[in-house]
Design a protein around this motif. Structure first.
Motif, PDB file in Angstrom:
ATOM      1  N   GLU A   1       0.530  -1.154  -0.248  1.00 49.40           N
ATOM      2  CA  GLU A   1      -0.092   0.046  -0.316  1.00 49.40           C
ATOM      3  C   GLU A   1       0.727   1.032  -0.404  1.00 49.40           C
ATOM      4  O   GLU A   1       2.153   1.180   1.009  1.00 49.40           O
ATOM      5  CB  GLU A   1      -0.923  -0.184   1.152  1.00 49.40           C
ATOM      6  CG  GLU A   1      -1.424   1.386   1.558  1.00 49.40           C
ATOM      7  CD  GLU A   1      -2.737   1.694   2.716  1.00 49.40           C
ATOM      8  OE1 GLU A   1      -3.376   2.296   3.000  1.00 49.40           O
ATOM      9  OE2 GLU A   1      -2.273   0.392   3.993  1.00 49.40           O
ATOM     10  N   ALA A   2       0.737   1.857  -0.971  1.00 50.25           N
ATOM     11  CA  ALA A   2       1.266   3.364  -1.224  1.00 50.25           C
ATOM     12  C   ALA A   2       0.399   4.752  -0.628  1.00 50.25           C
ATOM     13  O   ALA A   2      -0.942   4.303  -1.221  1.00 50.25           O
ATOM     14  CB  ALA A   2       1.788   3.155  -2.483  1.00 50.25           C
ATOM     15  N   SER A   3       1.183   5.348   0.210  1.00 47.64           N
ATOM     16  CA  SER A   3       0.316   6.900   0.605  1.00 47.64           C
ATOM     17  C   SER A   3       0.381   8.104   0.753  1.00 47.64           C
ATOM     18  O   SER A   3       1.425   8.323   0.909  1.00 47.64           O
ATOM     19  CB  SER A   3      -0.821   5.950   2.220  1.00 47.64           C
ATOM     20  OG  SER A   3      -1.147   4.924   2.262  1.00 47.64           O
ATOM     21  N   ILE A   4       0.041   8.926   0.257  1.00 48.41           N
ATOM     22  CA  ILE A   4       0.542  10.564   0.183  1.00 48.41           C
ATOM     23  C   ILE A   4      -0.864  10.933   1.644  1.00 48.41           C
ATOM     24  O   ILE A   4      -1.940  10.728   0.860  1.00 48.41           O
ATOM     25  CB  ILE A   4      -0.131  11.055  -0.991  1.00 48.41           C
ATOM     26  CG1 ILE A   4       1.098  10.181  -1.720  1.00 48.41           C
ATOM     27  CG2 ILE A   4       0.484  12.870  -0.878  1.00 48.41           C
ATOM     28  CD1 ILE A   4       1.179  10.776  -3.452  1.00 48.41           C
ATOM     29  N   ASN A   5      -0.200  11.899   2.548  1.00 52.21           N
ATOM     30  CA  ASN A   5      -1.244  12.358   3.636  1.00 52.21           C
ATOM     31  C   ASN A   5      -0.510  13.481   3.663  1.00 52.21           C
ATOM     32  O   ASN A   5       0.567  13.943   3.551  1.00 52.21           O
ATOM     33  CB  ASN A   5      -1.054  10.984   4.661  1.00 52.21           C
ATOM     34  CG  ASN A   5      -0.455  10.108   5.154  1.00 52.21           C
ATOM     35  OD1 ASN A   5      -1.512   9.395   3.836  1.00 52.21           O
ATOM     36  ND2 ASN A   5       0.416   9.149   4.494  1.00 52.21           N
TER      37      ASN A   5
ATOM     38  N   ILE B   1       3.507  25.306  19.187  1.00 50.22           N
ATOM     39  CA  ILE B   1       3.948  24.386  18.357  1.00 50.22           C
ATOM     40  C   ILE B   1       2.576  24.031  16.985  1.00 50.22           C
ATOM     41  O   ILE B   1       2.192  22.819  17.245  1.00 50.22           O
ATOM     42  CB  ILE B   1       5.359  24.263  18.338  1.00 50.22           C
ATOM     43  CG1 ILE B   1       6.334  24.351  19.074  1.00 50.22           C
ATOM     44  CG2 ILE B   1       5.743  23.206  16.884  1.00 50.22           C
ATOM     45  CD1 ILE B   1       6.593  25.501  19.146  1.00 50.22           C
ATOM     46  N   ASN B   2       2.700  25.022  15.895  1.00 48.76           N
ATOM     47  CA  ASN B   2       1.350  23.801  15.011  1.00 48.76           C
ATOM     48  C   ASN B   2       2.012  23.563  13.715  1.00 48.76           C
ATOM     49  O   ASN B   2       2.565  24.665  13.375  1.00 48.76           O
ATOM     50  CB  ASN B   2       0.554  24.202  15.066  1.00 48.76           C
ATOM     51  CG  ASN B   2      -1.000  25.099  16.257  1.00 48.76           C
ATOM     52  OD1 ASN B   2      -0.199  24.345  17.280  1.00 48.76           O
ATOM     53  ND2 ASN B   2      -1.477  26.184  16.259  1.00 48.76           N
ATOM     54  N   TYR B   3       2.250  22.753  13.154  1.00 47.61           N
ATOM     55  CA  TYR B   3       2.383  22.563  12.384  1.00 47.61           C
ATOM     56  C   TYR B   3       1.617  21.627  10.946  1.00 47.61           C
ATOM     57  O   TYR B   3       0.972  20.418  11.179  1.00 47.61           O
ATOM     58  CB  TYR B   3       3.897  21.924  11.839  1.00 47.61           C
ATOM     59  CG  TYR B   3       3.739  20.615  13.686  1.00 47.61           C
ATOM     60  CD1 TYR B   3       4.348  19.515  12.475  1.00 47.61           C
ATOM     61  CD2 TYR B   3       3.850  20.809  14.675  1.00 47.61           C
ATOM     62  CE1 TYR B   3       3.610  18.134  13.317  1.00 47.61           C
ATOM     63  CE2 TYR B   3       3.804  19.839  15.743  1.00 47.61           C
ATOM     64  CZ  TYR B   3       3.753  18.060  14.611  1.00 47.61           C
ATOM     65  OH  TYR B   3       4.029  17.213  16.173  1.00 47.61           O
ATOM     66  N   SER B   4       1.820  21.701  10.293  1.00 47.34           N
ATOM     67  CA  SER B   4       1.640  20.947   9.078  1.00 47.34           C
ATOM     68  C   SER B   4       2.231  19.743   8.628  1.00 47.34           C
ATOM     69  O   SER B   4       3.638  19.574   8.723  1.00 47.34           O
ATOM     70  CB  SER B   4       1.417  21.138   7.369  1.00 47.34           C
ATOM     71  OG  SER B   4       3.120  21.588   7.086  1.00 47.34           O
ATOM     72  N   VAL B   5       1.324  18.711   8.195  1.00 48.32           N
ATOM     73  CA  VAL B   5       2.125  17.235   7.925  1.00 48.32           C
ATOM     74  C   VAL B   5       2.384  17.080   6.353  1.00 48.32           C
ATOM     75  O   VAL B   5       0.681  16.863   5.716  1.00 48.32           O
ATOM     76  CB  VAL B   5       1.182  16.196   9.203  1.00 48.32           C
ATOM     77  CG1 VAL B   5       1.769  14.880   8.419  1.00 48.32           C
ATOM     78  CG2 VAL B   5       1.342  16.151  10.275  1.00 48.32           C
ATOM     79  N   THR B   6       3.036  16.606   6.185  1.00 46.30           N
ATOM     80  CA  THR B   6       3.072  16.096   4.462  1.00 46.30           C
ATOM     81  C   THR B   6       4.077  14.818   4.836  1.00 46.30           C
ATOM     82  O   THR B   6       5.652  14.669   5.158  1.00 46.30           O
ATOM     83  CB  THR B   6       4.073  16.942   3.155  1.00 46.30           C
ATOM     84  OG1 THR B   6       3.076  18.166   3.430  1.00 46.30           O
ATOM     85  CG2 THR B   6       3.372  16.679   2.435  1.00 46.30           C
ATOM     86  N   SER B   7       3.506  13.661   4.349  1.00 46.01           N
ATOM     87  CA  SER B   7       4.428  11.906   3.955  1.00 46.01           C
ATOM     88  C   SER B   7       4.243  10.790   3.287  1.00 46.01           C
ATOM     89  O   SER B   7       3.065  11.668   2.539  1.00 46.01           O
ATOM     90  CB  SER B   7       4.198  11.345   5.207  1.00 46.01           C
ATOM     91  OG  SER B   7       2.652  11.450   6.004  1.00 46.01           O
ATOM     92  N   PHE B   8       5.211  10.571   2.633  1.00 44.63           N
ATOM     93  CA  PHE B   8       4.625   9.491   2.258  1.00 44.63           C
ATOM     94  C   PHE B   8       4.861   8.111   2.621  1.00 44.63           C
ATOM     95  O   PHE B   8       5.028   8.134   2.977  1.00 44.63           O
ATOM     96  CB  PHE B   8       5.689   9.581   0.750  1.00 44.63           C
ATOM     97  CG  PHE B   8       5.352   7.938  -0.088  1.00 44.63           C
ATOM     98  CD1 PHE B   8       4.472   8.158  -0.858  1.00 44.63           C
ATOM     99  CD2 PHE B   8       6.678   7.165  -0.022  1.00 44.63           C
ATOM    100  CE1 PHE B   8       4.876   7.180  -1.813  1.00 44.63           C
ATOM    101  CE2 PHE B   8       6.835   5.922  -0.844  1.00 44.63           C
ATOM    102  CZ  PHE B   8       5.574   5.885  -1.960  1.00 44.63           C
TER     103      PHE B   8
END
Length: 212
Positions: free
Chosen positions: A50-54, A71-78
């Protein structure tokens, strides 16, 4: 007055719970009675990928809030997942185990710092029901992190991350799914630095997955 209000809330919660359970059981019974209902278990079988982009956003402080900075932050992951087992079991616990590797790069949009990046290894259990397009899951992860957050908060650039999450996929087709997850993330240096205040953050993560 408060007791009456609390009693009403408890009563309504109980009614909502009963309705939810009845609907859940009804949906499960309907899927069992319908032999044509699609079962996605094959895509959660041992050896499948399974491959995901989040993408999402996490917000802190959370739980431990005393004298903790925001501390607030965006999340970008593979993510790349590997199914460790076939779908087994009966009832609502029917499912399988999956291991995932996660490469992430996050941007801080509020707080002292600009980025958080690293890797995480996840263990996930998928609740796979016959005929259901929704595939819930629960997971936990541990990994390595580097960041430029103020060292009075995290102590040093090198840190660890500890994660808990729960969510669900919606199977758009036999190979594509939309994912919605609630995630908790703890970042700290495990007392290897001069300071170790750490970060506890939580928030929603949205993704899209492909099975192969």
């Amino acid at each position: 007055m408060r007791m009456q209000l609390r009693s009403k809330l408890v009563e309504r919660f109980g009614i909502a719970t009963v309705v939810f359970v009845m609907a859940l059981c009804g949906s499960q019974a309907q899927s069992v009675q319908n032999p044509d209902a699609e079962d996605f278990a094959d895509f959660f079988g041992a050896g499948q990928y399974e491959a995901s982009i989040n993408a999402g956003a996490l917000f802190s402080p959370f739980i431990a809030t005393y004298q903790r900075p925001t501390i607030n932050y965006s999340v970008t992951s593979f993510e790349l997942g590997y199914m460790l087992s076939n779908v087994k079991g009966r009832g609502l616990l029917r499912g399988n185990f999956e291991m995932l590797g996660d490469l992430f790069g996050d941007a801080i949009f509020k707080g002292n710092g600009s980025f958080i990046t690293g890797v995480t290894i996840w263990g996930r259990y998928n609740f796979v029901q016959p005929g259901w397009r929704f595939v819930p899951y629960a997971q936990a992860g541990l990994g390595l992190t580097t960041t430029d957050i103020d060292h009075k908060i995290v102590g040093q650039p090198f840190n660890f991350n500890l994660n808990l999450g729960a969510g669900t996929r919606y199977m758009l087709s036999s190979r594509w799914a939309l994912d919605l997850e609630y995630r908790f993330q703890h970042i700290s240096n495990a007392n290897t630095g001069a300071h170790n205040l750490g970060i506890n953050a939580h928030g929603p993560v949205l993704g899209i997955s492909y099975f192969f």
